[in-house]
Design an enzyme around this catalytic site. Structure first.
Site, mmCIF file in Angstrom:
data_model
loop_
_atom_site.group_PDB
_atom_site.id
_atom_site.type_symbol
_atom_site.label_atom_id
_atom_site.label_comp_id
_atom_site.label_asym_id
_atom_site.label_seq_id
_atom_site.Cartn_x
_atom_site.Cartn_y
_atom_site.Cartn_z
ATOM 1 N N LYS A 170 0.841 -1.207 0.000
ATOM 2 C CA LYS A 170 0.000 0.000 0.000
ATOM 3 C C LYS A 170 0.872 1.252 0.000
ATOM 4 O O LYS A 170 0.710 2.160 -0.816
ATOM 5 C CB LYS A 170 -0.906 0.030 1.226
ATOM 6 C CG LYS A 170 -1.575 1.402 1.464
ATOM 7 C CD LYS A 170 -2.469 1.393 2.684
ATOM 8 C CE LYS A 170 -1.793 1.621 3.981
ATOM 9 N NZ LYS A 170 -1.490 3.015 4.305
ATOM 10 N N ARG A 206 -5.199 10.505 4.606
ATOM 11 C CA ARG A 206 -4.192 11.558 4.726
ATOM 12 C C ARG A 206 -3.184 11.516 3.594
ATOM 13 O O ARG A 206 -2.631 12.525 3.166
ATOM 14 C CB ARG A 206 -3.392 11.391 6.016
ATOM 15 C CG ARG A 206 -4.175 11.355 7.284
ATOM 16 C CD ARG A 206 -3.199 11.195 8.403
ATOM 17 N NE ARG A 206 -2.195 12.225 8.313
ATOM 18 C CZ ARG A 206 -2.410 13.484 8.680
ATOM 19 N NH1 ARG A 206 -3.581 13.825 9.151
ATOM 20 N NH2 ARG A 206 -1.492 14.394 8.582
ATOM 21 N N ILE A 239 1.851 18.750 8.331
ATOM 22 C CA ILE A 239 2.563 18.631 7.048
ATOM 23 C C ILE A 239 3.505 19.820 6.836
ATOM 24 O O ILE A 239 3.816 20.198 5.706
ATOM 25 C CB ILE A 239 1.580 18.480 5.869
ATOM 26 C CG1 ILE A 239 0.607 19.658 5.794
ATOM 27 C CG2 ILE A 239 0.829 17.152 5.922
ATOM 28 C CD1 ILE A 239 -0.154 19.737 4.469
ATOM 29 N N GLN A 292 6.632 20.135 7.120
ATOM 30 C CA GLN A 292 7.866 19.833 6.377
ATOM 31 C C GLN A 292 7.605 19.776 4.866
ATOM 32 O O GLN A 292 8.460 20.141 4.058
ATOM 33 C CB GLN A 292 8.450 18.502 6.862
ATOM 34 C CG GLN A 292 8.828 18.486 8.335
ATOM 35 C CD GLN A 292 9.933 19.467 8.657
ATOM 36 O OE1 GLN A 292 11.009 19.412 8.083
ATOM 37 N NE2 GLN A 292 9.637 20.402 9.564
ATOM 38 N N ASP A 346 4.473 0.947 12.294
ATOM 39 C CA ASP A 346 3.299 0.270 11.732
ATOM 40 C C ASP A 346 3.205 -1.198 12.141
ATOM 41 O O ASP A 346 2.258 -1.887 11.761
ATOM 42 C CB ASP A 346 3.315 0.372 10.198
ATOM 43 C CG ASP A 346 3.092 1.803 9.720
ATOM 44 O OD1 ASP A 346 3.318 2.058 8.530
ATOM 45 O OD2 ASP A 346 2.714 2.648 10.542
#
Ligand code: EPZ
Length: 418
Positions: free
Chosen positions: A22, A92, A123, A125, A304
């Site tokens: 993904k 996102r 966000i 950066q 994750d």
């Protein structure tokens, strides 16, 4: 809403195939926006997030076609370089269209991604980097408006390694004038895969996988055929199904080099891991050993996989210390695991997991993608029946998880919701 019902206690055994990644496919598909032409992607998993990105690109005027695991994107015509709130709020990663749109169209209007269950996830950066490349950035009405007649190469130092931040700037810089140097980059395998896809499209990107990436801008890119890499997070989750049930599973199509830190923790937990050219085998003990771990950017232990390893450690021999350093709110699964009899104490970013001899099945609630996977794992070990609710979280990132698990002996089924 669908739910998943698991009757625990089966020791899982057999072979199962890993799907495409993904988190590698999403930026690669976004990169197709840089190209006037029809790019094709092979080995694309059938996931809700991939479908959402397809709808997003379709909204901009791109043509998306899918046949089995092959997906094509023709972005010759972009009528509306905009990512609306309705689509971005569900995923996102939609922010990955920002860099390619500014670079290709000279402007982009992208909804700011709102809050997320696992953390604030700003966000800044991404925006700081685009400004360094010469874009003007306005924030209004919940949207980022970015403009640039043509981006210019620049030196950008990230305050911290950010995966999609690195990917967004890599893509934007491919069509910029001159050389861009990105420093303190994220080093995840998905970033290497993006470099390979961009270079197949005619870009000049080097250094992905290290903390410094250079991009020599070119006037235009061309369509390409891209093979998606296997999903390392799905792969380890499937191995964890053997670890928590004392099973023996072989994964076809997994890449061990993407999982060094995570496989090392499985060995520490007492599992035997056998690596061959295109497969990975785990032979697990009846109960795992306790293991301490801390999440970190690649090549460290992936955040994750934190929830999934924690689920396994709830039935380990002894106490384990888990430290989550990437996201400030990624212990949502703990309350649900406790409902199944797990003994976990949280103190800020640290959780102490005292292994118990048995879990008991219960109705539980998924709160985010990886938390839902950890609840499925706990259900495989628990006595009796576990029902995991809100599995739409799971469908965002796991392709046919219940079919794969039942093919190696799990008693698991999806209960279709109203
Ligand atoms: C990517 O998210 C993954 N998503 C996430 O996977 C994964 O958890 C994360 O990387 C970390 O490995 C995709 O690839 C689509 P980050 P991303 O920017 O890029 C902070 C899953 O389960 N930060 O590397 O959004 C941020 O808040 C998902 O598949 C800033 O402060 O993560 C976090 O604390 C969940 N400012 C840290 O950096 C920024 O501008 C790392 O986030 C960007 C990030």
């Amino acid at each position: 809403m669908d739910s998943i019902e698991i009757t625990g206690g089966a020791r899982l055994q057999g072979e199962v195939q890993v799907s495409g990644s993904k988190n590698a496919t999403l930026p690669q598909i976004a990169a197709a926006l840089l190209v006037s032409g029809r790019s094709t992607f092979h080995g694309v998993p059938d996931l809700a997030d991939i479908r959402t990105l397809g709808r997003l690109l379709g909204h901009m005027g791109a043509k998306i076609e899918r046949q089995g695991a092959e997906l094509s994107v023709d972005a010759s015509l972009i009528t509306e370089p905009e990512a609306p709130y309705e689509l971005v709020k569900t995923m996102r990663a939609s922010v990955l269209v920002l860099g390619p749109l500014v670079a290709r169209c000279g402007r982009a209007r992208v909804s700011m991604p709102g809050g997320c269950a696992i953390g604030a996830r700003p966000i800044d950066q991404h925006l700081k980097g685009l400004e360094a490349l010469g874009a003007t950035i306005d924030l209004a009405h919940g949207y980022v408006e970015a403009r640039a007649s043509r981006l210019r190469g620049a030196k950008i130092l990230f305050d911290l390694p950010t995966v999609t931040g690195t990917e967004n700037l890599m893509m934007a810089a491919t069509l910029a004038e001159g050389l861009t140097v990105l420093e303190n980059c994220a080093r995840e395998p998905e970033i290497l895969a993006l470099q390979d896809a961009l270079n197949a499209m005619g870009a000049k990107v080097q250094g992905a996988g290290s903390n410094t990436i250079t991009i020599d801008g070119v006037p235009s890119l061309h369509a390409a055929a891209v093979k998606v890499i296997p999903d390392r997070i799905e792969a380890w989750t499937l191995l964890a199904a053997a670890l928590i049930t004392g099973g023996d599973i072989t994964l076809r199509g997994a890449r061990a080099q993407d999982l060094d830190a995570a496989l090392a923790k499985m060995r520490e937990a007492g599992a035997r891991i056998t690596i061959s050219a295109d497969s990975l085998r785990i032979e697990a003990p009846e109960r795992p050993e306790a293991v301490d771990f801390i999440t970190a950017p690649f090549p460290g232990f992936p955040t994750d996989l934190q929830a999934q390893l924690m689920a396994c450690l709830t039935v380990a021999k002894g106490a384990s210390r888990v430290v989550e350093t990437i996201f400030e709110n990624r212990f949502m699964h703990v309350q649900e695991l406790s409902r199944m009899g797990a003994d976990v104490a949280i103190d800020g970013h640290t959780a102490i997991v005292r292994g118990v001899t048995r879990l008991s099945g219960a109705p539980v609630m998924a709160t985010d993608l990886r938390a839902s996977a950890s609840l499925v794992l706990a259900g495989l070990r628990a006595e009796g029946t576990t029902t995991v609710h809100r599995v739409y979280h799971l469908d965002r990132g796991y392709e046919g998880l219940e079919q794969k698990l039942s093919s190696v002996g799990a008693r698991i089924r999806r209960v279709k919701g109203a």
